[in-house]
Write a protein that holds these residues in place. Sequence first.
Motif, PDB file in Angstrom:
ATOM      1  N   HIS A 278      61.638 -45.787  29.097  1.00  0.00           N
ATOM      2  CA  HIS A 278      61.241 -44.724  30.033  1.00  0.00           C
ATOM      3  C   HIS A 278      59.993 -45.142  30.821  1.00  0.00           C
ATOM      4  O   HIS A 278      58.998 -44.424  30.864  1.00  0.00           O
ATOM      5  N   GLU A 279      60.089 -46.316  31.451  1.00  0.00           N
ATOM      6  CA  GLU A 279      58.946 -46.876  32.175  1.00  0.00           C
ATOM      7  C   GLU A 279      59.290 -47.276  33.605  1.00  0.00           C
ATOM      8  O   GLU A 279      58.579 -48.071  34.209  1.00  0.00           O
ATOM      9  N   ALA A 280      60.363 -46.721  34.171  1.00  0.00           N
ATOM     10  CA  ALA A 280      60.779 -47.142  35.508  1.00  0.00           C
ATOM     11  C   ALA A 280      59.709 -46.882  36.559  1.00  0.00           C
ATOM     12  O   ALA A 280      59.611 -47.612  37.549  1.00  0.00           O
ATOM     13  N   ALA A 281      58.902 -45.853  36.354  1.00  0.00           N
ATOM     14  CA  ALA A 281      57.880 -45.499  37.356  1.00  0.00           C
ATOM     15  C   ALA A 281      56.533 -46.134  37.081  1.00  0.00           C
ATOM     16  O   ALA A 281      55.566 -45.862  37.797  1.00  0.00           O
ATOM     17  N   GLY A 282      56.447 -46.994  36.066  1.00  0.00           N
ATOM     18  CA  GLY A 282      55.143 -47.386  35.556  1.00  0.00           C
ATOM     19  C   GLY A 282      54.463 -48.570  36.209  1.00  0.00           C
ATOM     20  O   GLY A 282      53.801 -49.342  35.520  1.00  0.00           O
ATOM     21  N   THR A 283      54.585 -48.742  37.520  1.00  0.00           N
ATOM     22  CA  THR A 283      53.873 -49.832  38.177  1.00  0.00           C
ATOM     23  C   THR A 283      52.417 -49.438  38.445  1.00  0.00           C
ATOM     24  O   THR A 283      52.077 -48.253  38.549  1.00  0.00           O
ATOM     25  N   ARG A 284      51.564 -50.438  38.569  1.00  0.00           N
ATOM     26  CA  ARG A 284      50.166 -50.160  38.919  1.00  0.00           C
ATOM     27  C   ARG A 284      50.076 -49.431  40.253  1.00  0.00           C
ATOM     28  O   ARG A 284      49.266 -48.515  40.424  1.00  0.00           O
ATOM     29  N   GLN A 285      50.918 -49.850  41.190  1.00  0.00           N
ATOM     30  CA  GLN A 285      50.869 -49.246  42.518  1.00  0.00           C
ATOM     31  C   GLN A 285      51.280 -47.770  42.478  1.00  0.00           C
ATOM     32  O   GLN A 285      50.663 -46.914  43.126  1.00  0.00           O
ATOM     33  N   ALA A 286      52.320 -47.467  41.689  1.00  0.00           N
ATOM     34  CA  ALA A 286      52.766 -46.075  41.589  1.00  0.00           C
ATOM     35  C   ALA A 286      51.690 -45.209  40.950  1.00  0.00           C
ATOM     36  O   ALA A 286      51.431 -44.087  41.395  1.00  0.00           O
ATOM     37  N   ARG A 287      51.052 -45.728  39.896  1.00  0.00           N
ATOM     38  CA  ARG A 287      50.014 -44.939  39.231  1.00  0.00           C
ATOM     39  C   ARG A 287      48.848 -44.651  40.176  1.00  0.00           C
ATOM     40  O   ARG A 287      48.292 -43.543  40.189  1.00  0.00           O
ATOM     41  N   ARG A 288      48.454 -45.631  40.976  1.00  0.00           N
ATOM     42  CA  ARG A 288      47.370 -45.402  41.930  1.00  0.00           C
ATOM     43  C   ARG A 288      47.805 -44.406  43.011  1.00  0.00           C
ATOM     44  O   ARG A 288      47.012 -43.568  43.451  1.00  0.00           O
ATOM     45  N   ARG A 289      49.088 -44.497  43.432  1.00  0.00           N
ATOM     46  CA  ARG A 289      49.581 -43.521  44.406  1.00  0.00           C
ATOM     47  C   ARG A 289      49.557 -42.118  43.813  1.00  0.00           C
ATOM     48  O   ARG A 289      49.245 -41.146  44.523  1.00  0.00           O
ATOM     49  N   GLN A 290      49.904 -41.999  42.539  1.00  0.00           N
ATOM     50  CA  GLN A 290      49.875 -40.686  41.890  1.00  0.00           C
ATOM     51  C   GLN A 290      48.470 -40.091  41.961  1.00  0.00           C
ATOM     52  O   GLN A 290      48.299 -38.915  42.329  1.00  0.00           O
ATOM     53  N   GLY A 291      47.478 -40.881  41.581  1.00  0.00           N
ATOM     54  CA  GLY A 291      46.108 -40.380  41.646  1.00  0.00           C
ATOM     55  C   GLY A 291      45.695 -40.046  43.060  1.00  0.00           C
ATOM     56  O   GLY A 291      45.099 -38.986  43.314  1.00  0.00           O
ATOM     57  N   GLY A 292      46.012 -40.929  44.005  1.00  0.00           N
ATOM     58  CA  GLY A 292      45.656 -40.683  45.406  1.00  0.00           C
ATOM     59  C   GLY A 292      46.324 -39.449  45.972  1.00  0.00           C
ATOM     60  O   GLY A 292      45.710 -38.688  46.735  1.00  0.00           O
ATOM     61  N   LEU A 293      47.588 -39.236  45.586  1.00  0.00           N
ATOM     62  CA  LEU A 293      48.300 -38.048  46.071  1.00  0.00           C
ATOM     63  C   LEU A 293      47.633 -36.780  45.555  1.00  0.00           C
ATOM     64  O   LEU A 293      47.449 -35.809  46.312  1.00  0.00           O
ATOM     65  N   ILE A 294      47.252 -36.780  44.280  1.00  0.00           N
ATOM     66  CA  ILE A 294      46.625 -35.583  43.710  1.00  0.00           C
ATOM     67  C   ILE A 294      45.264 -35.327  44.347  1.00  0.00           C
ATOM     68  O   ILE A 294      44.906 -34.184  44.653  1.00  0.00           O
ATOM     69  N   VAL A 295      44.478 -36.389  44.558  1.00  0.00           N
ATOM     70  CA  VAL A 295      43.188 -36.223  45.231  1.00  0.00           C
ATOM     71  C   VAL A 295      43.385 -35.606  46.609  1.00  0.00           C
ATOM     72  O   VAL A 295      42.672 -34.676  47.015  1.00  0.00           O
ATOM     73  N   ALA A 296      44.391 -36.101  47.336  1.00  0.00           N
ATOM     74  CA  ALA A 296      44.658 -35.583  48.685  1.00  0.00           C
ATOM     75  C   ALA A 296      45.104 -34.127  48.643  1.00  0.00           C
ATOM     76  O   ALA A 296      44.702 -33.313  49.493  1.00  0.00           O
ATOM     77  N   GLU A 297      45.917 -33.768  47.641  1.00  0.00           N
ATOM     78  CA  GLU A 297      46.376 -32.388  47.526  1.00  0.00           C
ATOM     79  C   GLU A 297      45.218 -31.454  47.181  1.00  0.00           C
ATOM     80  O   GLU A 297      45.104 -30.354  47.750  1.00  0.00           O
TER      81      GLU A 297
END
Length: 320
Positions: A278-297
């Motif tokens: 269950h790690e299909a989404a687990g790239t470094r880039q995706a994790r940073r996008r997740q944080g950036g998206l939440i900061v922007a929201e």
Amino acid sequence: MITVAVPEHWRAVFFARDELGTLGEVTVLPQDAPLPPETRVLVTGWGAPVLSAELLAGVPDLELVAHTGGTVKPFVTDAVWARGIRVTQAGEAMAYAVGEAALASTLALLHQLPRFDHALHTGASWQAAKAAPPRNELAASTVGVLGASRTGRHYLRLVRALGAEVLVADPYLSTGQARELGARHCELDELLASSAIVAVHAPVLPETRHLLGARELALLPDGAGLVNTARSWLVDQDALLAELRSGRIDAALDVFDEEPLPAEHPFRGLPNVLLTPHEAAGTRQARRRQGGLIVAEVARFLRGETLKHEVRATDLARMG
């Protein structure tokens, strides 16, 4: 106040540069500690506390829940909507990584990499290891996409870019919309019977429970592959195991009925199954996008702007 209820490891991954601190006062919540009453924005992660009416009573100023993951089903309750608390999440930031992982699995199945790897790891002779079923190139293959979700659309574009002919089955997608994506819309049975690879990207709904059961899996051509990076809910695991044990089809699975996958589970011993935890989404880039998206929201919310990734009560039914 912005309260961050995200474990330390994930905070370092999502918010490496402490971007939330530029938006206002931030409190990092120790594990299992109560939420500060003055919390206005709550940033959550996996394992977030269930937002029950009792818990919410202790945070009268809470106005926004911003989840660093995708689905908010495990912890958002009716009490959240009843209070008028808004909810947003970072699923979009994970979609490309899942699509790319599904592409990697697709290529692995077409080129019989799981069988080769299993043979060599288990001590098979060189000639025995070579005796895999015929292999195929993606550019010469028909790929079926089950569900034109965010991840499904990323996957679709990737396999098309490498030359695959693409079929898509999705009751919410019109023939014209499918054509705009570069795919042909068809019914599920036709997709299953016509595809060398079927990639599952459908939503979790009551009607999609075991969408692929014994009857549907039997429609797959001999030598076909099934890629599931979505939810195990969508595939009857017992029926799939029976097909895989027969050796008739192959599969790449990132999701399971029971997680962690038990050490003794028969999936683990099959040569025609590629397993990932269950790690299909687990790239470094995706994790940073997740944080950036939440900061922007959170920044949009604090400025009184429209949220781009807001979740409403009616959206929960289509979330995994």
